[in-house]
Design a protein around this motif. Structure first.
Motif, PDB file in Angstrom:
ATOM      1  N   ASP A 270       0.827  -1.215   0.000  1.00 41.35           N
ATOM      2  CA  ASP A 270       0.000   0.000   0.000  1.00 41.35           C
ATOM      3  C   ASP A 270       0.860   1.263   0.000  1.00 41.35           C
ATOM      4  O   ASP A 270       0.495   2.270  -0.610  1.00 41.35           O
ATOM      5  CB  ASP A 270      -0.917   0.015   1.226  1.00 41.35           C
ATOM      6  N   VAL A 271       1.975   1.225   0.713  1.00 40.37           N
ATOM      7  CA  VAL A 271       2.876   2.388   0.715  1.00 40.37           C
ATOM      8  C   VAL A 271       3.523   2.530  -0.673  1.00 40.37           C
ATOM      9  O   VAL A 271       3.607   3.636  -1.227  1.00 40.37           O
ATOM     10  CB  VAL A 271       3.945   2.257   1.825  1.00 40.37           C
ATOM     11  N   GLU A 272       3.951   1.405  -1.263  1.00 41.95           N
ATOM     12  CA  GLU A 272       4.463   1.403  -2.648  1.00 41.95           C
ATOM     13  C   GLU A 272       3.446   2.048  -3.598  1.00 41.95           C
ATOM     14  O   GLU A 272       3.807   2.818  -4.477  1.00 41.95           O
ATOM     15  CB  GLU A 272       4.690  -0.034  -3.131  1.00 41.95           C
ATOM     16  N   ALA A 273       2.177   1.684  -3.394  1.00 38.24           N
ATOM     17  CA  ALA A 273       1.136   2.121  -4.322  1.00 38.24           C
ATOM     18  C   ALA A 273       0.855   3.625  -4.230  1.00 38.24           C
ATOM     19  O   ALA A 273       0.146   4.175  -5.062  1.00 38.24           O
ATOM     20  CB  ALA A 273      -0.149   1.335  -4.086  1.00 38.24           C
ATOM     21  N   MET A 274       1.395   4.294  -3.207  1.00 37.62           N
ATOM     22  CA  MET A 274       1.321   5.756  -3.129  1.00 37.62           C
ATOM     23  C   MET A 274       2.618   6.375  -3.656  1.00 37.62           C
ATOM     24  O   MET A 274       2.782   7.599  -3.620  1.00 37.62           O
ATOM     25  CB  MET A 274       1.113   6.218  -1.682  1.00 37.62           C
ATOM     26  N   GLY A 275       3.545   5.532  -4.097  1.00 35.03           N
ATOM     27  CA  GLY A 275       4.858   6.028  -4.523  1.00 35.03           C
ATOM     28  C   GLY A 275       5.751   6.381  -3.336  1.00 35.03           C
ATOM     29  O   GLY A 275       6.741   7.096  -3.496  1.00 35.03           O
ATOM     30  N   GLY A 276       5.409   5.869  -2.156  1.00 39.92           N
ATOM     31  CA  GLY A 276       6.124   6.257  -0.936  1.00 39.92           C
ATOM     32  C   GLY A 276       7.197   5.274  -0.523  1.00 39.92           C
ATOM     33  O   GLY A 276       7.386   4.221  -1.139  1.00 39.92           O
ATOM     34  N   THR A 277       7.905   5.652   0.544  1.00 42.55           N
ATOM     35  CA  THR A 277       8.959   4.823   1.123  1.00 42.55           C
ATOM     36  C   THR A 277       8.537   4.452   2.542  1.00 42.55           C
ATOM     37  O   THR A 277       8.251   5.342   3.340  1.00 42.55           O
ATOM     38  CB  THR A 277      10.277   5.622   1.184  1.00 42.55           C
ATOM     39  N   PRO A 278       8.487   3.155   2.869  1.00 38.54           N
ATOM     40  CA  PRO A 278       8.095   2.780   4.222  1.00 38.54           C
ATOM     41  C   PRO A 278       9.150   3.175   5.249  1.00 38.54           C
ATOM     42  O   PRO A 278      10.345   3.154   4.950  1.00 38.54           O
ATOM     43  CB  PRO A 278       7.946   1.257   4.156  1.00 38.54           C
ATOM     44  N   VAL A 279       8.724   3.544   6.454  1.00 35.86           N
ATOM     45  CA  VAL A 279       9.648   3.974   7.516  1.00 35.86           C
ATOM     46  C   VAL A 279       9.493   3.095   8.762  1.00 35.86           C
ATOM     47  O   VAL A 279      10.463   2.517   9.237  1.00 35.86           O
ATOM     48  CB  VAL A 279       9.404   5.453   7.897  1.00 35.86           C
TER      49      VAL A 279
ATOM     50  N   GLY B 111       9.472  14.357  -0.527  1.00 37.60           N
ATOM     51  CA  GLY B 111       9.716  15.366  -1.559  1.00 37.60           C
ATOM     52  C   GLY B 111       8.789  15.377  -2.747  1.00 37.60           C
ATOM     53  O   GLY B 111       8.958  16.176  -3.662  1.00 37.60           O
ATOM     54  N   ARG B 112       7.799  14.493  -2.775  1.00 38.79           N
ATOM     55  CA  ARG B 112       6.770  14.614  -3.823  1.00 38.79           C
ATOM     56  C   ARG B 112       5.425  14.261  -3.237  1.00 38.79           C
ATOM     57  O   ARG B 112       5.350  13.698  -2.147  1.00 38.79           O
ATOM     58  CB  ARG B 112       7.105  13.706  -5.013  1.00 38.79           C
ATOM     59  N   GLY B 113       4.362  14.583  -3.965  1.00 38.37           N
ATOM     60  CA  GLY B 113       3.026  14.246  -3.476  1.00 38.37           C
ATOM     61  C   GLY B 113       2.768  12.762  -3.643  1.00 38.37           C
ATOM     62  O   GLY B 113       3.395  12.105  -4.470  1.00 38.37           O
ATOM     63  N   PRO B 114       1.841  12.218  -2.844  1.00 36.86           N
ATOM     64  CA  PRO B 114       1.486  10.806  -3.019  1.00 36.86           C
ATOM     65  C   PRO B 114       0.759  10.582  -4.351  1.00 36.86           C
ATOM     66  O   PRO B 114       0.054  11.478  -4.832  1.00 36.86           O
ATOM     67  CB  PRO B 114       0.552  10.532  -1.836  1.00 36.86           C
TER      68      PRO B 114
ATOM     69  N   GLY C  41       6.691   0.835  -7.127  1.00 38.42           N
ATOM     70  CA  GLY C  41       5.822   1.977  -6.864  1.00 38.42           C
ATOM     71  C   GLY C  41       6.581   3.293  -6.928  1.00 38.42           C
ATOM     72  O   GLY C  41       6.132   4.262  -7.544  1.00 38.42           O
ATOM     73  N   ARG C  42       7.762   3.321  -6.319  1.00 37.55           N
ATOM     74  CA  ARG C  42       8.576   4.548  -6.382  1.00 37.55           C
ATOM     75  C   ARG C  42       9.080   4.788  -7.797  1.00 37.55           C
ATOM     76  O   ARG C  42       9.152   5.929  -8.254  1.00 37.55           O
ATOM     77  CB  ARG C  42       9.755   4.441  -5.401  1.00 37.55           C
ATOM     78  N   GLN C  43       9.401   3.676  -8.515  1.00 40.57           N
ATOM     79  CA  GLN C  43       9.819   3.791  -9.916  1.00 40.57           C
ATOM     80  C   GLN C  43       8.702   4.445 -10.737  1.00 40.57           C
ATOM     81  O   GLN C  43       8.957   5.346 -11.549  1.00 40.57           O
ATOM     82  CB  GLN C  43      10.110   2.378 -10.437  1.00 40.57           C
ATOM     83  N   ALA C  44       7.463   4.004 -10.507  1.00 37.84           N
ATOM     84  CA  ALA C  44       6.324   4.569 -11.238  1.00 37.84           C
ATOM     85  C   ALA C  44       6.125   6.035 -10.885  1.00 37.84           C
ATOM     86  O   ALA C  44       5.852   6.870 -11.761  1.00 37.84           O
ATOM     87  CB  ALA C  44       5.059   3.765 -10.925  1.00 37.84           C
TER      88      ALA C  44
END
Lengths: 324, 324
Positions: free
Chosen positions: A84-93, A151-154, A206-209
């Motif tokens: 789900d975090v990938e699918a927002m283009g995010g990085t899990p913490v 640094g970018r929007g979801p 997801g981040r690649q996309a």
């Protein structure tokens, strides 16, 4: 006389605090995490917006102890959230886990479960920072992952525009084929059955996309048609898939052949593989992603819809809870 | 013919997506939240370090449907987590809830539960931003709250120093007295029984303590002695409570008298009230907090310990799971 903990076989024998120690020992925390397990809250730094997702897995609903190893269940509990975090283009913490566990559960079950949790957390790059534990009749697992947008929007579900290209990255139909095999008492093809037990999330896709400018994205948890349907709804568009574009993986074909089923049914309707599905402006689909269709204007009478070769799909579209 | 949803009595009749709509409709999101329920993740801004805590409540373990109203259970599920953020001196920001629900559960149960959730979230100032829902045999509730430290470090359990003053804010012994009454079939005193059903967290007291320079803090969930024991362990100190300092509330006295029990037992050993317990340098105890003891050097032979009037307490110290 030996101490109780060395002889413990069930978690009821071992007790709550020794069990928590067993779970949290040897945790390595990254520099962003200033407080890990053991205080009232964990504390850590977030770069950009915080992202949060949560999933609950319950014995008898999402897994069976006779079908899935404890490690598989550990892998799956973490993977579904990281996807789900990938699918927002995010990085899990950071990640917290709550466990409801029967007192007669073997301690080895918890140890092996946590091995799966740690391995998947390492694959996805997330730190276990806390959790809760309680008694329960059925094993209940609740995982929450907090990520960052850095640094970018979801990437939302609502950004798809007519003219965009639909593409996917990751497995489609494997878990559904594996489930169909298991339900009929088979344990093979192994690759499909393993996919049902624990998904292989395409970490990084997801981040690649997002880097490539994806306009909308979702992870395929309920089924490709159902999940693209969420993008169609949120974006107010129609999505038209081209069945000739799908490469159907060998294990999916094998199960379909054995059960005399349409392999495309597994690919379009099967969930739980947690592939990434996204939309891109033409020419922006990143390497490693497969183009499967196009975004079109909605027909005002029909509204948002997902079509296959211009028509409604007649088979199963996905999975919902509470319905027979 | 009427539509299915107007006639629905159980959540199995209603179905998953209408139930999610019912839960998420009319949510108001504060400006810090850019994405609420409905996408793969929620997204929101965090000021300072992120704080995270999670708790799981399970029917038959933490509550009984015959003892607690759905609204009480909603209040309690949220309150126990907000108390943890308070106990770090933090401000709650976002909350996710996962629900495992039996298909035969009445829809009204979920509606009333969510009323409790919303009311408590408003009291504590947190936004519901997402969740998950699944079938289950027993009602399983998992809540995760993410808070922020907003410009100061979190108040840990490990900062108490010899010479510090121990003080508390909030109710002590009420929930335990209420539980004792309920277990014997009584429904009164009402105030104690209500405290067992849903705690009255002293919202704001944690931030007040942090502003006053609290050196260590915890919320009383397992019992005052058990939780101060966590501070003693983490800080490497002894804590000595002065029994004459405790004001024992009237409902606690009433239950103790009816059951011929020591009221101080409820105050020292009873959990679930989620009072704040903290240590302060002398002269820094904030208004509204009650001084109950002192932090001392540990005795090297004994190690970290909590004493009452210089001696070990003989009664119950708290509550653990998995032990009979």
């Amino acid at each position: 006389m030996t101490s109780r903990s060395t002889q413990a076989e069930t978690i009821g024998d071992l007790g709550e605090f020794p069990l928590i120690s067993l779970i949290t020992r040897n945790l390595t925390l990254p520099p962003a995490v200033s407080v890990g397990p053991g205080d009232d809250c964990a504390a850590y730094l977030i770069n950009g917006s915080a992202l949060t997702t949560t999933d609950m897995l319950i014995e008898g609903v999402h897994f069976r102890r006779s079908w899935s190893s404890p490690a598989d269940i550990g892998h799956k509990s973490v993977a579904v959230n990281l996807a789900d975090v990938e699918a927002m283009g995010g990085t899990p913490v950071a990640m917290v886990i709550s466990l409801g566990l029967p007192a007669d559960l073997p301690v080895t079950w918890v140890k092996e479960f946590m091995t799966g949790v740690r391995e998947e957390a390492e694959l996805g790059g997330v730190a276990l920072v806390g959790g809760d534990m309680t008694g329960a009749r059925d094993i209940s697992i609740s995982v929450t992952v907090i990520g960052e947008t850095a640094g970018r929007g979801p990437i939302l579900r609502s950004g798809a525009r007519p003219g965009d290209i639909v593409a996917v990255c990751g497995r489609l139909g494997w878990a559904a084929a594996g489930l169909a095999a298991l339900l009929r008492g088979f344990r093979s093809p192994r690759a499909a059955v393993d996919s049902q037990r624990a998904p292989k999330v395409p970490y990084g896709a997801g981040r690649q996309a997002a880097d490539a400018g994806a306009t909308a994205m979702i992870d395929v948890s309920d089924g490709l048609l159902a999940d693209l349907g969420h993008i169609a709804e949120a974006s107010g568009v129609a999505i038209d898939l081209d069945s000739a574009r799908f490469t159907i993986a060998e294990p999916v074909q094998a199960v379909a052949a054995a059960l005399n089923a349409d392999p495309l049914g597994f690919v379009l309707g099967g969930g739980e593989d947690h592939a990434m599905a996204a939309t891109f402006e033409p020419g922006k689909v990143p390497e490693g992603w497969d183009v499967i269709g196009q975004v079109r204007q909605i027909n005002d009478e029909v509204g948002p819809i997902v079509l296959v070769d211009g028509q409604e799909w007649e088979g199963e579209k996905g999975w919902t809870h509470f319905h027979p």
